[in-house]
Motif scaffolding. Structure first.
Motif, PDB file in Angstrom:
ATOM      1  N   ASN A   5       0.197 -32.063  -0.329  1.00 27.78           N
ATOM      2  CA  ASN A   5      -0.532 -33.333  -0.403  1.00 27.78           C
ATOM      3  C   ASN A   5      -0.924 -33.814   0.990  1.00 27.78           C
ATOM      4  OD1 ASN A   5      -1.192 -35.736  -2.292  1.00 27.78           O
ATOM      5  ND2 ASN A   5      -0.112 -36.687  -0.602  1.00 27.78           N
ATOM      6  N   ALA A   6      -0.018 -33.644   1.968  1.00 26.76           N
ATOM      7  CA  ALA A   6      -0.316 -34.084   3.324  1.00 26.76           C
ATOM      8  C   ALA A   6      -1.484 -33.307   3.916  1.00 26.76           C
ATOM      9  CB  ALA A   6       0.934 -33.932   4.194  1.00 26.76           C
ATOM     10  N   LEU A   7      -1.532 -31.998   3.692  1.00 22.41           N
ATOM     11  CA  LEU A   7      -2.627 -31.182   4.230  1.00 22.41           C
ATOM     12  C   LEU A   7      -3.957 -31.540   3.570  1.00 22.41           C
ATOM     13  CD1 LEU A   7      -0.848 -27.716   4.482  1.00 22.41           C
ATOM     14  CD2 LEU A   7      -1.507 -29.224   6.365  1.00 22.41           C
ATOM     15  N   LYS A   8      -3.928 -31.914   2.295  1.00 22.77           N
ATOM     16  CA  LYS A   8      -5.172 -32.257   1.603  1.00 22.77           C
ATOM     17  C   LYS A   8      -5.839 -33.479   2.213  1.00 22.77           C
ATOM     18  CE  LYS A   8      -3.837 -30.584  -3.000  1.00 22.77           C
ATOM     19  NZ  LYS A   8      -3.385 -31.022  -4.336  1.00 22.77           N
ATOM     20  N   TYR A   9      -5.033 -34.446   2.632  1.00 28.87           N
ATOM     21  CA  TYR A   9      -5.583 -35.722   3.073  1.00 28.87           C
ATOM     22  C   TYR A   9      -5.544 -35.893   4.591  1.00 28.87           C
ATOM     23  CZ  TYR A   9      -5.615 -37.049  -1.825  1.00 28.87           C
ATOM     24  OH  TYR A   9      -5.879 -37.099  -3.170  1.00 28.87           O
ATOM     25  N   THR A  10      -5.420 -34.793   5.324  1.00 32.37           N
ATOM     26  CA  THR A  10      -5.438 -34.843   6.779  1.00 32.37           C
ATOM     27  C   THR A  10      -6.649 -34.065   7.284  1.00 32.37           C
ATOM     28  OG1 THR A  10      -3.024 -34.988   6.855  1.00 32.37           O
ATOM     29  CG2 THR A  10      -4.151 -34.340   8.885  1.00 32.37           C
ATOM     30  N   VAL A  11      -7.496 -34.743   8.046  1.00 30.42           N
ATOM     31  CA  VAL A  11      -8.711 -34.119   8.567  1.00 30.42           C
ATOM     32  C   VAL A  11      -8.498 -33.612   9.985  1.00 30.42           C
ATOM     33  CG1 VAL A  11     -11.160 -34.504   9.088  1.00 30.42           C
ATOM     34  CG2 VAL A  11     -10.107 -35.608   7.096  1.00 30.42           C
ATOM     35  N   ARG A  12      -7.764 -34.354  10.783  1.00 29.95           N
ATOM     36  CA  ARG A  12      -7.465 -33.928  12.159  1.00 29.95           C
ATOM     37  C   ARG A  12      -6.034 -34.336  12.487  1.00 29.95           C
ATOM     38  NH1 ARG A  12     -11.141 -38.044  12.340  1.00 29.95           N
ATOM     39  NH2 ARG A  12     -10.409 -40.049  13.190  1.00 29.95           N
ATOM     40  N   GLY A  13      -5.500 -33.659  13.466  1.00 29.11           N
ATOM     41  CA  GLY A  13      -4.097 -33.891  13.816  1.00 29.11           C
ATOM     42  C   GLY A  13      -3.225 -32.841  13.153  1.00 29.11           C
ATOM     43  N   THR A  33      11.931 -18.318  -3.214  1.00 29.49           N
ATOM     44  CA  THR A  33      10.703 -18.082  -2.470  1.00 29.49           C
ATOM     45  C   THR A  33       9.708 -19.164  -2.818  1.00 29.49           C
ATOM     46  OG1 THR A  33      11.093 -15.711  -2.525  1.00 29.49           O
ATOM     47  CG2 THR A  33       8.848 -16.447  -2.027  1.00 29.49           C
ATOM     48  N   VAL A  34       9.113 -19.771  -1.809  1.00 25.15           N
ATOM     49  CA  VAL A  34       8.178 -20.855  -2.016  1.00 25.15           C
ATOM     50  C   VAL A  34       6.776 -20.290  -2.173  1.00 25.15           C
ATOM     51  CG1 VAL A  34       7.235 -22.974  -1.062  1.00 25.15           C
ATOM     52  CG2 VAL A  34       9.628 -22.394  -0.666  1.00 25.15           C
ATOM     53  N   HIS A  35       6.078 -20.763  -3.180  1.00 29.79           N
ATOM     54  CA  HIS A  35       4.679 -20.393  -3.373  1.00 29.79           C
ATOM     55  C   HIS A  35       3.840 -21.649  -3.286  1.00 29.79           C
ATOM     56  CE1 HIS A  35       5.805 -16.360  -4.643  1.00 29.79           C
ATOM     57  NE2 HIS A  35       6.733 -16.923  -5.411  1.00 29.79           N
ATOM     58  N   ALA A  36       2.723 -21.536  -2.676  1.00 26.11           N
ATOM     59  CA  ALA A  36       1.821 -22.684  -2.602  1.00 26.11           C
ATOM     60  C   ALA A  36       1.364 -23.067  -3.991  1.00 26.11           C
ATOM     61  CB  ALA A  36       0.611 -22.355  -1.713  1.00 26.11           C
ATOM     62  N   GLN A  37       1.207 -24.373  -4.168  1.00 20.73           N
ATOM     63  CA  GLN A  37       0.889 -24.868  -5.516  1.00 20.73           C
ATOM     64  C   GLN A  37      -0.433 -24.340  -6.013  1.00 20.73           C
ATOM     65  OE1 GLN A  37       0.932 -29.088  -5.721  1.00 20.73           O
ATOM     66  NE2 GLN A  37       0.388 -29.158  -7.855  1.00 20.73           N
ATOM     67  N   HIS A  38      -1.388 -24.182  -5.135  1.00 14.92           N
ATOM     68  CA  HIS A  38      -2.715 -23.736  -5.557  1.00 14.92           C
ATOM     69  C   HIS A  38      -3.063 -22.418  -4.887  1.00 14.92           C
ATOM     70  CE1 HIS A  38      -3.223 -27.564  -7.489  1.00 14.92           C
ATOM     71  NE2 HIS A  38      -2.891 -28.163  -6.354  1.00 14.92           N
ATOM     72  N   GLU A  39      -2.074 -21.584  -4.702  1.00  7.87           N
ATOM     73  CA  GLU A  39      -2.319 -20.295  -4.056  1.00  7.87           C
ATOM     74  C   GLU A  39      -3.163 -19.418  -4.963  1.00  7.87           C
ATOM     75  OE1 GLU A  39       0.343 -16.654  -2.190  1.00  7.87           O
ATOM     76  OE2 GLU A  39       1.274 -18.336  -3.207  1.00  7.87           O
ATOM     77  N   PHE A  43       2.441 -22.436   4.284  1.00  9.78           N
ATOM     78  CA  PHE A  43       1.390 -23.398   4.610  1.00  9.78           C
ATOM     79  C   PHE A  43       0.802 -23.250   6.013  1.00  9.78           C
ATOM     80  CE2 PHE A  43       3.783 -25.580   1.234  1.00  9.78           C
ATOM     81  CZ  PHE A  43       2.736 -25.903   0.376  1.00  9.78           C
ATOM     82  N   LEU A  44       1.388 -22.407   6.857  1.00  8.80           N
ATOM     83  CA  LEU A  44       0.901 -22.313   8.231  1.00  8.80           C
ATOM     84  C   LEU A  44      -0.531 -21.791   8.278  1.00  8.80           C
ATOM     85  CD1 LEU A  44       1.420 -22.605  11.222  1.00  8.80           C
ATOM     86  CD2 LEU A  44       2.400 -20.291  11.225  1.00  8.80           C
ATOM     87  N   ALA A  45      -0.809 -20.726   7.527  1.00  5.46           N
ATOM     88  CA  ALA A  45      -2.167 -20.157   7.554  1.00  5.46           C
ATOM     89  C   ALA A  45      -3.184 -21.167   7.034  1.00  5.46           C
ATOM     90  CB  ALA A  45      -2.208 -18.879   6.722  1.00  5.46           C
ATOM     91  N   ARG A  46      -2.831 -21.894   6.017  1.00  4.04           N
ATOM     92  CA  ARG A  46      -3.750 -22.891   5.471  1.00  4.04           C
ATOM     93  C   ARG A  46      -4.016 -23.997   6.486  1.00  4.04           C
ATOM     94  NH1 ARG A  46      -2.335 -26.580   0.188  1.00  4.04           N
ATOM     95  NH2 ARG A  46      -3.804 -28.271   0.612  1.00  4.04           N
ATOM     96  N   ALA A  47      -2.976 -24.432   7.196  1.00  8.58           N
ATOM     97  CA  ALA A  47      -3.166 -25.471   8.203  1.00  8.58           C
ATOM     98  C   ALA A  47      -4.058 -24.980   9.335  1.00  8.58           C
ATOM     99  CB  ALA A  47      -1.803 -25.928   8.735  1.00  8.58           C
ATOM    100  N   LEU A  92      -5.621 -27.676  11.679  1.00  8.19           N
ATOM    101  CA  LEU A  92      -4.534 -28.647  11.766  1.00  8.19           C
ATOM    102  C   LEU A  92      -3.277 -27.992  12.321  1.00  8.19           C
ATOM    103  CD1 LEU A  92      -4.955 -30.278   8.229  1.00  8.19           C
ATOM    104  CD2 LEU A  92      -5.843 -31.150  10.398  1.00  8.19           C
ATOM    105  N   GLN A  93      -2.413 -28.802  12.855  1.00  5.91           N
ATOM    106  CA  GLN A  93      -1.102 -28.333  13.318  1.00  5.91           C
ATOM    107  C   GLN A  93      -0.062 -28.570  12.237  1.00  5.91           C
ATOM    108  OE1 GLN A  93      -0.135 -30.324  16.979  1.00  5.91           O
ATOM    109  NE2 GLN A  93      -1.298 -28.884  18.226  1.00  5.91           N
ATOM    110  N   LEU A  94       0.778 -27.575  12.009  1.00 10.02           N
ATOM    111  CA  LEU A  94       1.902 -27.711  11.095  1.00 10.02           C
ATOM    112  C   LEU A  94       3.169 -27.457  11.899  1.00 10.02           C
ATOM    113  CD1 LEU A  94       3.125 -28.105   8.278  1.00 10.02           C
ATOM    114  CD2 LEU A  94       2.817 -25.658   7.877  1.00 10.02           C
ATOM    115  N   ARG A  95       3.920 -28.514  12.127  1.00 10.12           N
ATOM    116  CA  ARG A  95       5.146 -28.422  12.927  1.00 10.12           C
ATOM    117  C   ARG A  95       6.341 -28.674  12.013  1.00 10.12           C
ATOM    118  NH1 ARG A  95       4.643 -32.562  17.636  1.00 10.12           N
ATOM    119  NH2 ARG A  95       6.732 -31.726  18.037  1.00 10.12           N
ATOM    120  N   ILE A  96       7.208 -27.690  11.938  1.00  7.74           N
ATOM    121  CA  ILE A  96       8.420 -27.796  11.131  1.00  7.74           C
ATOM    122  C   ILE A  96       9.611 -27.639  12.063  1.00  7.74           C
ATOM    123  CG2 ILE A  96       9.765 -26.774   9.265  1.00  7.74           C
ATOM    124  CD1 ILE A  96       7.215 -26.057   7.870  1.00  7.74           C
TER     125      ILE A  96
END
Length: 598
Positions: free
Chosen positions: A343-351, A452-458, A306-310, A315-319
């Motif tokens: 879901n969080a990335l879909k509904y976050t515009v900034r931050g 291995t994790v794959h993005a749901q809509h990759e 998810f980092l590249a998508r963020a 957006l920032q993705l902090r894990i």
């Protein structure tokens, strides 16, 4: 029983219960009354030397036997006949009470106060016990109690002296108290029965509503399964033709169009796979494989996906790593967390989005917190509903189908990992998954490979098709009732050097297998579609055809089914299965695995 607030049907049911109660005690009451008659007759005849008491005893015995001989009420009596039976019971109690009323006149006198007092006590005690059994029927209560006690009171007043007047006053007070208590008890019994019937009615209506909801849920699942299957069939053919076309245009400029076609097919296939996940969870075909592992490995994999998508969305993705060990199914847990981050990335515009793990006693908290649009309090209970999306009335496909959180909730129940949600409008949302924490294993313990994790809509990346395989001289028998899919599958597998024969039904397949054995060119793999023409089952057909001359032919099932009951049946059969639309690489890998296992 004459309460105007009671509707007619409830009144009949209450009377039905009251009749059941008084008739249940009728035998005991009559037998007790006979005992009282014999005791009184013996005292009158042997102690007071009253010979004329014997005919009266005989009269009372006849009255009691008559009451016993009359038809007995039973639970099968119609509710509408309740009042007739109530009147019959009242008449019988009046008869017994009136017949017994003269008894005190034989014993009450002014010359023998001891006998008078003893008989007064016996009559009051016996009458009180009998009246207690008649509480459910006030008419029978009054019809028996007033004549019975009235005979005693009038006899005491007739032979009045100081003791008898006192006993008459006590008897009168006792009668009034017994009648008053009987009326109050009758009201309480009636109110309790009405409340019980109302609760039963509410429970019945609630049960009907639950049944209707369950039927609607089943119908919805059946509709989704049918719609998913009908969509998967042509999509499966398109995917197979597209893969064959992509392979044929490997060195041509038109290959890009084939890649665009496959990206569109895979995007639609991803949406259908999401609905398949729901059906598989509802069918109970997914069994958790609980293991001990460190959550950080899953977090690192989530970060890679998810980092590249963020970053693309600004957006920032902090894990945050934690070193916490937990017990769970890593495959299912990563799907939960992947859906939450997606879901969080879909509904976050900034931050941005923060994923962190904290240990709290025997539990580990995995939190996914965003700075998105937030969720209104009235919508928090609905976000886990299928197809419900916050702030997406236009159904923007970029935000998915609205099934991700529904899958999260199902996985939460399956794994026993509760989910907590807190949200504020325009401030963001926090999802917290509660896991059982565990101690770290001793050093040197081999680690468990995590999924291995794959993005749901990759989206497919337009990778080059698998290189053409050398001729393997491996024969595959395909059973599929749709001509377009047979043709597409044959072209794809022949491009990879498989010798494929495609047939439409089990009978033709059996003939092909027999002919191949005669020609000493047996098939090495049986590839079946689950749903065949005329309601046939490819699973049943494959299981019948796979044994040839003592040799077990490898069987691979392909299906577009998502109905929970059919998925459960496939799982119980233990046959490897691929879901339409089938990715060509996954198909080839499954074929290779089946051939190697054979």
């Amino acid at each position: 029983m004459n309460n105007p607030a009671i509707d007619p049907s409830s009144s009949q049911r209450v009377l039905h219960e009251h009749l059941s109660s008084v008739y249940a005690s009728r035998m005991a009451g009559v037998c007790g009354h006979l005992c009282f008659t014999f005791i009184g007759g013996a005292m009158g005849y042997f102690y007071l030397h009253l010979p004329f008491v014997l005919p009266f005893v005989l009269l009372l015995v006849c009255v009691n036997l008559y009451v016993l001989s009359t038809p007995r009420w039973h639970a099968g009596v119609a509710l509408a006949d309740g009042r007739r039976w109530a009147r019959r019971h009242t008449r019988q109690m009046i008869l017994i009470g009136v017949a017994t009323a003269p008894v005190p006149w034989f014993f009450v006198s002014t010359q023998n106060p001891e006998v008078t007092a003893l008989m007064a006590i016996l009559i009051m005690v016996g009458c009180g016990l009998a009246m207690q059994s008649l509480w459910p029927m006030t008419s029978s209560l009054f019809g028996y109690g007033i004549p019975m006690m009235g005979g005693l009171i009038t006899a005491l007043l007739w032979h009045s002296d100081g003791v008898n007047l006192f006993l008459a006053a006590v008897g009168t007070a006792y009668l009034l108290f017994a009648l008053r208590r009987g009326v109050l008890q009758n009201r309480q019994l009636t109110d309790a029965l009405i409340l019980r019937f109302e609760n039963e009615s509410l429970a019945s209506r609630l049960g009907e509503q639950i049944a209707a909801t369950e039927r609607a849920s089943v119908e919805k699942t059946r509709f989704l399964a049918a719609a998913s299957h009908d969509l998967r069939q042509p999509l499966h053919a398109i995917a197979l033709f597209g893969a064959a076309l992509q392979n044929a245009l490997h060195s041509h400029p038109e290959r890009q169009n084939a890649e665009r076609l496959m990206r569109a097919v895979n995007a639609l296939g991803s949406s259908l796979d999401t609905m398949l996940d729901v059906s598989r969870l509802d069918a109970g075909v997914i069994t958790p494989d609980v293991q001990l592992f460190q959550v950080d490995a899953l977090l690192v994999s989530l970060n890679h996906v998810f980092l590249a998508r963020a970053e693309q969305a600004g957006l920032q993705l902090r894990i945050q790593a934690s070193g916490v060990w937990v017990r769970s199914d890593p495959q299912l847990l990563q799907r939960m967390l992947s859906n939450l981050v997606d879901n969080a990335l879909k509904y976050t515009v900034r931050g941005g989005v923060i994923v962190r793990v904290r240990k709290r006693g025997e539990r580990a908290w995995v939190e996914v917190r965003d700075t998105g649009i937030g969720i209104a309090p009235g919508q928090l209970e609905r976000i886990f509903e299928e197809f419900y999306q916050v702030g997406n009335p236009e159904r923007d496909r970029a935000r998915g189908l609205g099934i991700g959180l529904s899958i999260v909730q199902r996985l939460s129940r399956l794994l026993g990992h509760p989910i907590e949600v807190q949200s504020r409008i325009d401030r963001g949302t926090r999802f917290r998954v509660l896991l059982p924490a565990a101690a770290a294993p001793p050093a040197g313990t081999p680690s468990i490979p995590l999924p291995t994790v794959h993005a749901q809509h990759e989206q497919p990346r337009g990778q080059a098709p698998r290189p053409r395989l050398p001729a393997l001289s491996r024969r595959v028998l395909l059973i599929d009732d749709e001509a377009s899919i047979r043709q597409a599958m044959v072209e794809l597998l022949r491009a990879y050097a498989f010798d494929v024969l495609a047939v439409a039904d089990e009978a033709t397949a059996a003939m092909a297998l027999s002919q191949a054995e005669t020609e000493e060119r047996p098939f090495e793999l049986l590839l079946c579609d689950f749903r065949l023409a005329d309601g046939g089952s490819g699973l049943d057909a494959g299981l019948r055809l796979r044994w040839r001359n003592g040799r077990r032919l490898p069987l691979l099932l392909i299906t577009g089914e998502t109905a929970p009951d059919r998925l459960q049946r496939v799982r119980e059969a233990g046959v490897p299965v691929l879901f339409k639309p089938v990715d060509p690489d996954k198909l080839l890998d499954a074929i290779d695995a089946a051939l190697k296992a054979a």
